[in-house]
Design a protein around this motif. Structure first.
Motif, PDB file in Angstrom:
ATOM      1  N   TYR A 121       0.844  -1.185   0.000  1.00 13.16           N
ATOM      2  CA  TYR A 121       0.000   0.000   0.000  1.00 13.16           C
ATOM      3  C   TYR A 121       0.883   1.239   0.000  1.00 13.16           C
ATOM      4  CZ  TYR A 121      -3.764  -3.168   0.900  1.00 13.16           C
ATOM      5  OH  TYR A 121      -4.665  -4.199   0.782  1.00 13.16           O
ATOM      6  N   ARG A 122       0.502   2.181  -0.820  1.00 16.86           N
ATOM      7  CA  ARG A 122       1.206   3.457  -0.887  1.00 16.86           C
ATOM      8  C   ARG A 122       0.408   4.473  -0.079  1.00 16.86           C
ATOM      9  NH1 ARG A 122       4.482   5.268  -5.815  1.00 16.86           N
ATOM     10  NH2 ARG A 122       5.777   3.842  -4.662  1.00 16.86           N
ATOM     11  N   LEU A 123       1.052   4.978   0.952  1.00 16.70           N
ATOM     12  CA  LEU A 123       0.421   5.964   1.819  1.00 16.70           C
ATOM     13  C   LEU A 123       1.089   7.315   1.618  1.00 16.70           C
ATOM     14  CD1 LEU A 123       0.229   3.856   5.114  1.00 16.70           C
ATOM     15  CD2 LEU A 123      -1.538   4.144   3.372  1.00 16.70           C
TER      16      LEU A 123
ATOM     17  N   GLY B  72      -4.314  -5.475   3.966  1.00 18.29           N
ATOM     18  CA  GLY B  72      -5.129  -4.271   3.858  1.00 18.29           C
ATOM     19  C   GLY B  72      -5.974  -3.962   5.066  1.00 18.29           C
ATOM     20  N   GLU B  73      -6.320  -4.979   5.848  1.00 19.97           N
ATOM     21  CA  GLU B  73      -7.149  -4.755   7.033  1.00 19.97           C
ATOM     22  C   GLU B  73      -6.322  -4.382   8.270  1.00 19.97           C
ATOM     23  OE1 GLU B  73      -6.172  -9.119   6.862  1.00 19.97           O
ATOM     24  OE2 GLU B  73      -6.916  -7.671   5.406  1.00 19.97           O
ATOM     25  N   THR B  74      -5.015  -4.311   8.132  1.00 17.01           N
ATOM     26  CA  THR B  74      -4.155  -3.900   9.244  1.00 17.01           C
ATOM     27  C   THR B  74      -4.532  -2.492   9.679  1.00 17.01           C
ATOM     28  OG1 THR B  74      -2.329  -5.231   8.407  1.00 17.01           O
ATOM     29  CG2 THR B  74      -1.750  -3.445   9.926  1.00 17.01           C
ATOM     30  N   PRO B  75      -4.681  -2.269  10.986  1.00 14.66           N
ATOM     31  CA  PRO B  75      -4.959  -0.905  11.429  1.00 14.66           C
ATOM     32  C   PRO B  75      -3.841   0.049  11.000  1.00 14.66           C
ATOM     33  CG  PRO B  75      -5.430  -2.452  13.198  1.00 14.66           C
ATOM     34  CD  PRO B  75      -4.731  -3.229  12.107  1.00 14.66           C
ATOM     35  N   LEU B  76      -4.238   1.187  10.506  1.00 15.23           N
ATOM     36  CA  LEU B  76      -3.286   2.203  10.088  1.00 15.23           C
ATOM     37  C   LEU B  76      -2.306   2.537  11.208  1.00 15.23           C
ATOM     38  CD1 LEU B  76      -2.282   4.322   8.051  1.00 15.23           C
ATOM     39  CD2 LEU B  76      -4.131   5.829   8.874  1.00 15.23           C
TER      40      LEU B  76
ATOM     41  N   CYS C 267      -6.353   3.685  14.841  1.00 15.18           N
ATOM     42  CA  CYS C 267      -6.505   2.347  15.420  1.00 15.18           C
ATOM     43  C   CYS C 267      -7.701   1.605  14.833  1.00 15.18           C
ATOM     44  CB  CYS C 267      -6.602   2.409  16.939  1.00 15.18           C
ATOM     45  SG  CYS C 267      -8.116   3.137  17.600  1.00 15.18           S
ATOM     46  N   VAL C 268      -8.653   2.344  14.258  1.00 11.27           N
ATOM     47  CA  VAL C 268      -9.835   1.712  13.664  1.00 11.27           C
ATOM     48  C   VAL C 268      -9.967   2.030  12.173  1.00 11.27           C
ATOM     49  CG1 VAL C 268     -11.122   1.516  15.825  1.00 11.27           C
ATOM     50  CG2 VAL C 268     -11.339   3.602  14.446  1.00 11.27           C
ATOM     51  N   THR C 269      -8.902   2.538  11.580  1.00  7.46           N
ATOM     52  CA  THR C 269      -8.869   2.808  10.146  1.00  7.46           C
ATOM     53  C   THR C 269      -7.930   1.797   9.507  1.00  7.46           C
ATOM     54  OG1 THR C 269      -9.178   5.174  10.546  1.00  7.46           O
ATOM     55  CG2 THR C 269      -8.334   4.532   8.378  1.00  7.46           C
ATOM     56  N   ALA C 270      -8.418   1.033   8.560  1.00  6.23           N
ATOM     57  CA  ALA C 270      -7.588   0.037   7.893  1.00  6.23           C
ATOM     58  C   ALA C 270      -6.637   0.707   6.900  1.00  6.23           C
ATOM     59  CB  ALA C 270      -8.460  -0.979   7.163  1.00  6.23           C
ATOM     60  N   VAL C 271      -5.462   0.128   6.759  1.00  4.40           N
ATOM     61  CA  VAL C 271      -4.483   0.645   5.800  1.00  4.40           C
ATOM     62  C   VAL C 271      -5.106   0.750   4.418  1.00  4.40           C
ATOM     63  CG1 VAL C 271      -2.338   0.086   4.586  1.00  4.40           C
ATOM     64  CG2 VAL C 271      -2.445  -0.099   7.070  1.00  4.40           C
ATOM     65  N   GLY C 272      -5.877  -0.258   4.020  1.00  2.00           N
ATOM     66  CA  GLY C 272      -6.515  -0.237   2.706  1.00  2.00           C
ATOM     67  C   GLY C 272      -7.445   0.943   2.517  1.00  2.00           C
ATOM     68  N   GLU C 273      -8.101   1.398   3.599  1.00  2.00           N
ATOM     69  CA  GLU C 273      -8.987   2.564   3.535  1.00  2.00           C
ATOM     70  C   GLU C 273      -8.202   3.869   3.443  1.00  2.00           C
ATOM     71  OE1 GLU C 273     -11.668   2.701   6.893  1.00  2.00           O
ATOM     72  OE2 GLU C 273     -11.791   0.515   6.902  1.00  2.00           O
TER      73      GLU C 273
END
Length: 156
Positions: free
Chosen positions: A4-6, A19-23, A60-66
């Motif tokens: 994922y590119r952030l 992708g579901e890993t917490p940000l 903590c509740v935002t997924a990396v994919g989001e």
């Protein structure tokens, strides 16, 4: 695993996580940004508050994919030398006691002042109500928000 590119603190950063890993974990463990703190893990305490596209968000509740494709700002990205008005106000009024919640308090304040440059006490309390401070520095936090607002407006 995914790549994922952030866009974090003005830089493009790649993370290799599901992708579901917490940000929050990507920020702390993959990118070494320790400003956002782990508190509750369910978005209730505000210790991890960061900005996502300029709005206060809970990593903590935002997924990396989001978060991919969004602008993420942690406390480390506010200023290089701590000269952001909110940071200056916090230091001037000696807000922190233990300090654990303060990055989240500061980031929530940055979002508040971006949306409302002159909040009254009720608006400050509403904007920061989900930022928990075990030390009870709420009175100093409110005073620092008011001071930061004046600083941002060029007043003193």
């Amino acid at each position: 695993m995914g790549r994922y590119r952030l866009h974090v603190n003005g830089e493009r950063r790649d993370v290799d996580v599901p992708g579901e890993t917490p940000l929050l974990w990507a920020l702390r463990e993959q990118l070494g940004l320790l400003g956002p703190k782990y508190g509750c893990g369910v978005g209730a305490c505000g210790a991890c508050t960061s900005l996502v596209d300029g709005k206060a968000a809970r990593p903590c509740v935002t997924a990396v994919g989001e978060a991919e494709g969004k602008r993420i700002t942690t406390i480390e990205g506010l200023s290089e030398d701590g000269d952001h008005p909110v940071q200056r106000a916090w230091l001037e009024l000696d807000v922190a006691q233990c300090g654990y919640c303060q990055p989240g308090q500061i980031m929530s304040t940055v979002a508040l002042l971006a949306a409302n440059p002159d909040p009254d006490d009720a608006e400050i309390d509403a904007a920061l109500r989900d930022n928990v401070c075990r030390c009870g520095t709420y009175t100093r936090v409110r005073a620092a928000v008011r001071l930061a607002a004046r600083m941002k407006r060029g007043e003193r």
